[in-house]
Design a protein around this motif. Structure first.
Motif, PDB file in Angstrom:
ATOM      1  N   PHE A  37       1.430  -1.008   0.198  1.00 16.02           N
ATOM      2  CA  PHE A  37      -0.148   0.311  -0.093  1.00 16.02           C
ATOM      3  C   PHE A  37       0.939   1.323   0.093  1.00 16.02           C
ATOM      4  CE2 PHE A  37      -2.364  -3.446   2.164  1.00 16.02           C
ATOM      5  CZ  PHE A  37      -3.433  -3.554   1.355  1.00 16.02           C
ATOM      6  N   PHE A  39       3.503   4.195   0.494  1.00 14.51           N
ATOM      7  CA  PHE A  39       3.604   4.529   1.970  1.00 14.51           C
ATOM      8  C   PHE A  39       5.214   5.120   1.744  1.00 14.51           C
ATOM      9  CE2 PHE A  39       6.824   2.958   5.168  1.00 14.51           C
ATOM     10  CZ  PHE A  39       6.443   3.745   6.855  1.00 14.51           C
ATOM     11  N   LYS A  48      -4.459   2.199  -1.198  1.00 15.65           N
ATOM     12  CA  LYS A  48      -4.311   3.684   0.142  1.00 15.65           C
ATOM     13  C   LYS A  48      -4.183   2.577   1.142  1.00 15.65           C
ATOM     14  CE  LYS A  48      -3.869   7.600  -1.712  1.00 15.65           C
ATOM     15  NZ  LYS A  48      -2.992   8.564  -1.980  1.00 15.65           N
ATOM     16  N   HIS A  49      -5.034   1.300   1.207  1.00 16.33           N
ATOM     17  CA  HIS A  49      -5.163  -0.020   2.589  1.00 16.33           C
ATOM     18  C   HIS A  49      -6.683  -0.760   1.742  1.00 16.33           C
ATOM     19  CE1 HIS A  49     -10.296   2.156   3.194  1.00 16.33           C
ATOM     20  NE2 HIS A  49      -8.916   3.497   2.706  1.00 16.33           N
ATOM     21  N   VAL A  52      -9.038  -1.501   7.612  1.00 13.46           N
ATOM     22  CA  VAL A  52      -8.200  -1.210   8.425  1.00 13.46           C
ATOM     23  C   VAL A  52      -6.577  -1.358   8.300  1.00 13.46           C
ATOM     24  CG1 VAL A  52     -10.072  -0.568   9.963  1.00 13.46           C
ATOM     25  CG2 VAL A  52      -8.370  -2.658  10.017  1.00 13.46           C
ATOM     26  N   ARG A  54      -3.367  -0.806   6.837  1.00 15.69           N
ATOM     27  CA  ARG A  54      -3.296   0.472   6.040  1.00 15.69           C
ATOM     28  C   ARG A  54      -1.553  -0.080   5.430  1.00 15.69           C
ATOM     29  NH1 ARG A  54      -0.724   3.651   3.769  1.00 15.69           N
ATOM     30  NH2 ARG A  54      -0.522   6.180   3.386  1.00 15.69           N
ATOM     31  N   VAL A  55      -0.503  -0.204   6.213  1.00 13.79           N
ATOM     32  CA  VAL A  55       0.563  -0.196   5.574  1.00 13.79           C
ATOM     33  C   VAL A  55       0.667  -2.025   5.809  1.00 13.79           C
ATOM     34  CG1 VAL A  55       3.046  -0.529   6.002  1.00 13.79           C
ATOM     35  CG2 VAL A  55       1.422   1.614   6.306  1.00 13.79           C
ATOM     36  N   MET A  75      -1.501   4.543  15.634  1.00 12.68           N
ATOM     37  CA  MET A  75      -1.704   3.644  14.689  1.00 12.68           C
ATOM     38  C   MET A  75      -1.084   2.328  15.307  1.00 12.68           C
ATOM     39  SD  MET A  75      -2.455   3.181  11.637  1.00 12.68           S
ATOM     40  CE  MET A  75      -1.657   5.531  11.161  1.00 12.68           C
ATOM     41  N   TRP A 131       0.881  -2.138   9.485  1.00 16.23           N
ATOM     42  CA  TRP A 131       0.205  -0.909  10.410  1.00 16.23           C
ATOM     43  C   TRP A 131      -1.756  -1.385  10.144  1.00 16.23           C
ATOM     44  CZ3 TRP A 131       2.203   4.502   9.146  1.00 16.23           C
ATOM     45  CH2 TRP A 131       3.815   4.982   9.714  1.00 16.23           C
ATOM     46  N   LEU A 132      -2.019  -0.837  10.946  1.00 16.23           N
ATOM     47  CA  LEU A 132      -3.754  -0.907  11.071  1.00 16.23           C
ATOM     48  C   LEU A 132      -4.089   0.635  11.969  1.00 16.23           C
ATOM     49  CD1 LEU A 132      -2.777  -3.850  11.209  1.00 16.23           C
ATOM     50  CD2 LEU A 132      -5.621  -4.866  11.939  1.00 16.23           C
ATOM     51  N   TYR A 133      -4.670   0.982  11.507  1.00 13.82           N
ATOM     52  CA  TYR A 133      -6.092   2.016  12.069  1.00 13.82           C
ATOM     53  C   TYR A 133      -6.772   1.716  12.986  1.00 13.82           C
ATOM     54  CZ  TYR A 133      -5.762   4.997   7.520  1.00 13.82           C
ATOM     55  OH  TYR A 133      -5.301   5.343   6.415  1.00 13.82           O
ATOM     56  N   ILE A 250     -13.521   2.169   8.107  1.00 12.84           N
ATOM     57  CA  ILE A 250     -12.111   3.135   8.930  1.00 12.84           C
ATOM     58  C   ILE A 250     -13.100   3.860  10.012  1.00 12.84           C
ATOM     59  CG2 ILE A 250     -10.613   4.631   9.147  1.00 12.84           C
ATOM     60  CD1 ILE A 250      -9.761   3.253   6.551  1.00 12.84           C
TER      61      ILE A 250
END
Length: 250
Positions: A37, A39, A48-49, A52, A54-55, A75, A131-133, A250
Motif C-alpha cells: 500500500f 507508503f 491506500k488501504h 483498516v 493501512r501498511v 496507529m 500498520w492498522l488504524y 475505518i
C-alpha cells in the motif's frame, strides 16, 4: 496440482489481488522495502488501504543498519520477524531484541518514539511491518512481543494477534485477528470469519495456494470481503501464509 499453471484473475466484485511484482519499491542501499500500500515515496491512489489495514511493508535492513528514533501516533504497529534479529528501543522504557519467529506490537496512541536496528554485522534482517488504524484514539502507548511456538503453526492457522488481551498472541486496539500457518503441499484448510463485516487479507510469505479460483503466489496479497469462510488449497510444495482479518470500515 501445479497452481502456478492456473489462470490469474486480478479482481472480482468482492476481492482484490496484489501481485508481488506490482508493489512499490524503496531502495536506499542500506534498506529495501516492498510496499503493498502507499507508503513513503510510493504513491498509488488505488492502493491506500484494505479496510483498516493501512501498511504492509516487506522490509530488509542491511547488517548494522536501521532507523533512528522517530515518532508515531494513533496507529497499531505490528512487526513479524522472518530472518535475523532487530534491536528495539523506545521512549516509554522498552529495550528488546526481536528475532525470527517473534511478533512485536506497538500501540502508538498519544505518541511514541522508537528506533530499530539490525543487530548483526554480517547478515540482513527481514521482517513484515504492518500498520492498522485503531478503533480507539489517544490511548496510552504500549509495547508487547511474543515468541511463536513453531509446532503450533504446522498445518494449522496459529492465532498471533487479536483484540483480546487474554487470547493467544499479542493484542491491539482493533477488531482484528491475525493467523500464521506453515502447510504441507496439497492440503486444504478453511478459515471462518470471526466478526461479521470483516474482510480477510491473505499474504503468501512463501509457496503458493488457491483460494476459490484465485491463485496466490509468493509475496502476493489477496483481499476478500462479503464472505463468511475461506477455503485454501496449498500447491504442490510447502507454503507459509499470513492471514489478517480486519474491519472493512475505518
Amino acid at each position: 496440482m501445479n497452481l502456478s499453471d492456473s489462470n490469474v484473475s486480478y479482481a472480482t466484485e468482492f476481492s482484490v489481488l496484489h501481485k508481488a511484482g506490482t508493489r512499490g519499491i524503496t531502495n536506499k542501499g542500506w534498506m529495501e522495502s516492498r510496499q503493498t500500500f502507499s507508503f513513503g515515496e510510493y504513491h498509488n491512489i488505488k492502493r491506500k488501504h484494505f479496510g483498516v489495514l493501512r501498511v504492509l511493508n516487506d522490509d530488509s535492513l542491511e547488517a548494522g543498519m536501521g532507523f533512528g528514533m522517530h515518532p508515531h501516533d494513533n496507529m497499531e504497529i505490528i512487526n513479524i520477524l522472518l530472518e535475523g534479529e532487530l534491536e528495539h528501543k523506545d521512549n516509554i522504557g522498552n529495550s528488546a531484541r526481536i528475532k525470527k519467529g517473534d511478533v512485536q506490537v506497538i500501540s502508538a496512541g498519544t505518541g511514541v518514539f522508537h528506533s530499530e536496528y539490525n543487530i548483526s554485522q554480517e547478515q540482513p534482517v527481514k521482517f513484515l511491518q504492518i500498520w492498522l488504524y485503531p478503533n480507539q484514539k489517544n490511548v496510552t502507548p504500549r509495547y508487547d512481543q511474543i515468541t511463536l511456538k513453531e509446532n503450533n503453526s504446522k498445518n494449522r492457522f496459529q492465532q498471533i494477534l487479536s483484540p483480546n488481551p487474554e487470547d493467544e498472541g499479542v493484542w491491539i486496539h482493533q477488531q482484528s485477528w491475525f493467523h500464521m500457518g506453515l502447510f504441507n503441499g496439497g492440503l486444504t484448510i478453511e478459515y471462518t470469519i470471526k466478526k461479521e463485516g470483516n474482510g480477510v487479507y491473505v499474504f503468501m510469505i512463501n509457496g503458493n495456494a488457491k483460494i476459490g479460483n484465485q491463485v496466490i503466489e509468493k509475496r502476493d496479497g489477496f483481499g476478500i470481503w462479503n464472505t463468511q469462510k475461506l477455503t485454501i488449497t496449498i500447491g504442490e510444495s510447502e507454503a507459509e501464509i499470513l492471514l489478517m482479518e480486519v474491519p472493512m470500515m475505518i
